[in-house]
Write an enzyme that holds these catalytic residues in place. Structure first.
Site, PDB file in Angstrom:
ATOM      1  N   ASP A   1       0.872  -1.166   0.000  1.00  0.00           N
ATOM      2  CA  ASP A   1       0.000   0.000   0.000  1.00  0.00           C
ATOM      3  C   ASP A   1       0.915   1.224   0.000  1.00  0.00           C
ATOM      4  O   ASP A   1       2.111   1.120   0.296  1.00  0.00           O
ATOM      5  CB  ASP A   1      -0.884  -0.025   1.248  1.00  0.00           C
TER       6      ASP A   1
ATOM      7  N   ASP B   1      -6.658  -1.478   4.911  1.00  0.00           N
ATOM      8  CA  ASP B   1      -6.229  -2.537   4.001  1.00  0.00           C
ATOM      9  C   ASP B   1      -6.570  -3.923   4.536  1.00  0.00           C
ATOM     10  O   ASP B   1      -6.072  -4.924   4.009  1.00  0.00           O
ATOM     11  CB  ASP B   1      -4.716  -2.457   3.769  1.00  0.00           C
TER      12      ASP B   1
END
Length: 731
Positions: A448, A630
């Site tokens: 990410d 996430d």
């Protein structure tokens, strides 16, 4: 299944500790940590966990062999805790509630007993060897009467010494047999008793060919192996015990009338007011109500710089108060505090069952029927070949000893314990042992962006280039907001006046009237401004009818991000970047770090779909994210790593949790995981080679009981020492 009765084990009753008082409630489950005595091998783990799981209400029963700590969870009444303690007692493993402040090293007393037994066996061995050498060297010159006297003296020395020195094995064997089970100590005890019994027979009835020296030397070497095994496992499990020791044993409770009294830390409840003096550790997660000073927060943040303590600051269990008196309000009890959660994560990493562990456990369970059957066949075979009982029994004794699967049982757990301890020291918490196995196979690393490769804290760019007064005008609105871009404006402008009656428009920005003018600060689309296409994040300021003023922000890369990406590429990993941010900033980060595979403006479901595509292409995916937004992608990956702040550690959905702000620990986790896989395979190879060579030699009569004892102990020590190679630094 027969219902559990409420009988307590003798040890639990004697301890005076009601296990129900130590039960925690979590998501509909009752959770309890117990200290279990007497577990020495993989077979003990299987018997304890299997016995408890016979009750359908038990959701988890997991024993850590290194610390003796059993994590138990069930659905139902907390009062059932006493039933489970009683069940363990009937299985032959007394248990008491786990209290870290009184359990600095659960194996210390057992180590002392082993040392005393080893000293007695060593003393007897040295004296009996003198008598045996006299008999051997005397040969025909020594009369039968003198030889018989020597054997009788040997018996007087060895029999009481063996009765004492063999207690660690005898007690364990009797405990297992009493409840209808067989463990590794049963054949060991049988071998010692057979050797002593055969020697007594030869002394008083047979031909005088005794094995007193072999019996006592057998015990001596077995005790050395058992002691070293315990010490090595204890050393490997120091991480979890060290964390437990950092939990405060007492807390200073501030009563409603202003009086301070000391109470056990486990009795602190959320909402209690506590007083923390200089030098005290924070007993539970809390919030500072009064006082200022400095706290050592390295346990939580990984940083050595002291944390400034002031009212309103959240503090975490295990932090050390460096100076000043603080008044705290507890936010959780001790068992639900951060340090307790970290300790459980460390221990979970040491004890979880990977594919390799399950394979070793199945092999160890086959041990008892196979070894006893092999020993019986050895006796029958030698009787058929030579017809003499004595060599048949001697060879059967050697088979019983040399086939002990200690090395096989330790092959995987020893590696997991050492690897988890090593990673903890590097700032990585391992949530399961099989995570090590899964990370070792990862060849595709997906990152990410925000908060992972970048710091997650936007900073204002080129504040000096803004029109005069623009920064302060924006700051008057921004000081009222918690939005990250507003915080960046407020930080850049410093302390100052805040506007009144500021409205915050979700997804838009801030609006207020300042000195009679309408002032707005926020997103371009909300203000009707054409957004720029450069890599910077932006916000706009509009004052009345004046031209919009653009504010540019950047989220800086983590200091070690470039080095981490380069290191992972050097380890033959493919790197991908998936982000929900705009294309410009994502492209800029990918270019700066040399990441070719990147995608921007992705929703959580888009990330999951991309992970599935990578899997379909043959990749084994490791996802690195922040652990909260996430979480779906972390769960979808083959293995996941999270950078988590203190408040997020207990919520992280990842298999590995990196403490502090540095990504470099992820490379260490990959190296250690790959090293752990190599050590496991090497240990399996060592155990297989040992059995392939030693067992046929014992059956063929080429190995004496003494040599068998040395070989068995050496194999266990070799496997554990091989695992300890992981404790060293370096790749």
């Amino acid at each position: 299944m027969a219902a559990l009765d409420a009988t307590h084990s003798g040890l639990a009753a004697a301890s005076g500790a009601d296990p129900q008082a130590f039960v925690r409630r979590s998501e509909g489950l009752c959770e309890l940590d117990l200290m279990v005595r007497g577990a020495t091998c993989a077979g003990c783990i299987a018997r304890i966990e299997g016995g408890l799981r016979e009750d359908d209400r038990v959701q988890q029963a997991r024993l850590n062999l290194s610390t003796g700590r059993l994590a138990l969870a069930w659905r139902g009444d907390p009062a059932m805790a006493a039933d489970y303690v009683g069940k363990l007692g009937r299985l032959g493993y007394p248990a008491t509630p786990y209290e870290p402040e009184s359990e600095a090293d659960p194996n210390r007393e057992e180590e002392k007993r082993l040392l005393r037994a080893m000293a007695v066996a060593g003393f007897a061995m040295m004296n009996v060897m003198l008598l045996s050498i006299s008999v051997w060297s005397g040969g025909l010159e020594m009369s039968e009467t003198m030889q018989a006297l020597m054997h009788r003296i040997s018996a007087l020395i060895v029999l009481p010494a063996a009765a004492f020195a063999g207690q660690p094995f005898f007690r364990s064997a009797v405990r297992a047999l009493r409840v209808g089970h067989v463990n590794m100590d049963v054949p060991i005890s049988l071998a010692v008793l057979l050797a002593c019994g055969l020697s007594v027979w030869e002394t008083f009835i047979g031909h005088g060919q005794t094995y007193y020296d072999a019996a006592v030397m057998l015990l001596f070497f077995l005790l050395i192996g058992r002691f070293l095994d315990m010490r090595l496992r204890a050393r490997a499990g120091e991480a979890a015990r060290g964390l437990a020791a950092m939990q405060a044993a007492t807390a200073n409770l501030l009563d409603a009338d202003g009086h301070i009294r000391a109470i056990p830390a486990r009795d602190v409840k959320a909402g209690d007011r506590l007083v923390l003096a200089a030098g005290d550790r924070v007993p539970v997660d809390a919030r500072i109500l009064e006082g200022e000073g400095a706290l050592d927060g390295s346990l939580v943040t990984g940083e050595t710089a002291p944390v400034t303590a002031k009212p309103g600051l959240d503090v975490w269990s295990g932090m050390l108060n460096l100076d000043g008196k603080l008044v705290l309000e507890a936010r959780a009890d001790r068992d639900n505090s951060l340090l307790a959660e970290i300790t459980r994560l460390v221990e979970a990493g040491e004890q979880a069952r990977s594919r390799y562990v399950r394979l070793a456990d199945r092999a160890a369970r086959l041990y008892v029927p196979v070894v006893h059957g092999l020993a019986a066949l050895t006796v029958i075979g030698w009787l058929l070949i030579g017809g003499e009982v004595r060599p048949a029994i001697i060879n059967a004794i050697a088979v019983l000893i040399i086939t002990c699967p200690c090395a096989l049982g330790l092959a995987v757990p020893a590696v997991q314990v050492v690897a988890s301890g090593r990673l903890y020291r590097e700032g990585v918490l391992v949530k399961s042992g099989d995570a090590l196995e899964r990370l070792a196979g990862a060849d595709t690393i997906v990152f990410d962006k925000t908060g992972t490769l970048t710091e997650g804290r936007p900073r204002l760019v080129d504040a000096d280039g803004l029109p005069a007064g623009a920064l302060e005008a924006a700051a008057r609105l921004a000081r009222t907001s918690r939005h990250p871009l507003s915080r960046a404006i407020a930080d850049a402008a410093g302390m100052g006046e805040a506007a009144a009656d500021v409205r915050e428009i979700p997804g838009g920005g801030l609006e207020a009237r300042v000195e009679g003018q309408r002032v707005r600060f926020g997103a371009a689309r909300w203000l009707g401004v054409d957004a720029a296409s450069d890599p910077h994040t932006e916000s706009w300021l509009v004052i009345g009818d004046e031209a919009p003023v653009r504010f540019c922000f950047e989220d800086r890369l983590r200091e070690d991000a470039a080095d981490v990406i380069a290191a992972l590429k050097a380890r033959d990993c493919r790197i991908h970047l998936l982000s929900g941010d705009r294309t410009g900033p994502v492209e800029a980060v990918a270019a700066a770090l040399g990441i070719d595979g990147w995608q921007a403006e992705m929703q959580p479901q888009d990330k999951i779909a991309r992970l599935e595509d990578l899997k379909a292409a043959g990749g084994t995916i490791a996802m690195v994210g922040d652990g909260i937004n996430d979480a779906p992608a972390l769960a979808a990956a083959h293995v996941s790593i999270s950078l988590a702040s203190a408040a997020e550690v207990s919520q992280a959905a990842a298999d590995f949790v990196l403490q502090g702000d540095r990504l470099a620990a992820s490379v260490v986790a990959l190296d250690v995981s790959r090293g752990a896989k190599r050590r496991v395979l090497e240990n399996f190879g060592l155990a297989a080679a040992y059995n392939a060579i030693a067992v046929p030699m014992a059956v063929a009569g080429l190995v004496t009981p003494l040599i068998a004892a040395i070989a068995m102990s050496a194999s266990s020590i070799l496997v554990t020492l091989n695992a300890l190679r992981l404790a060293r630094g370096g790749r």
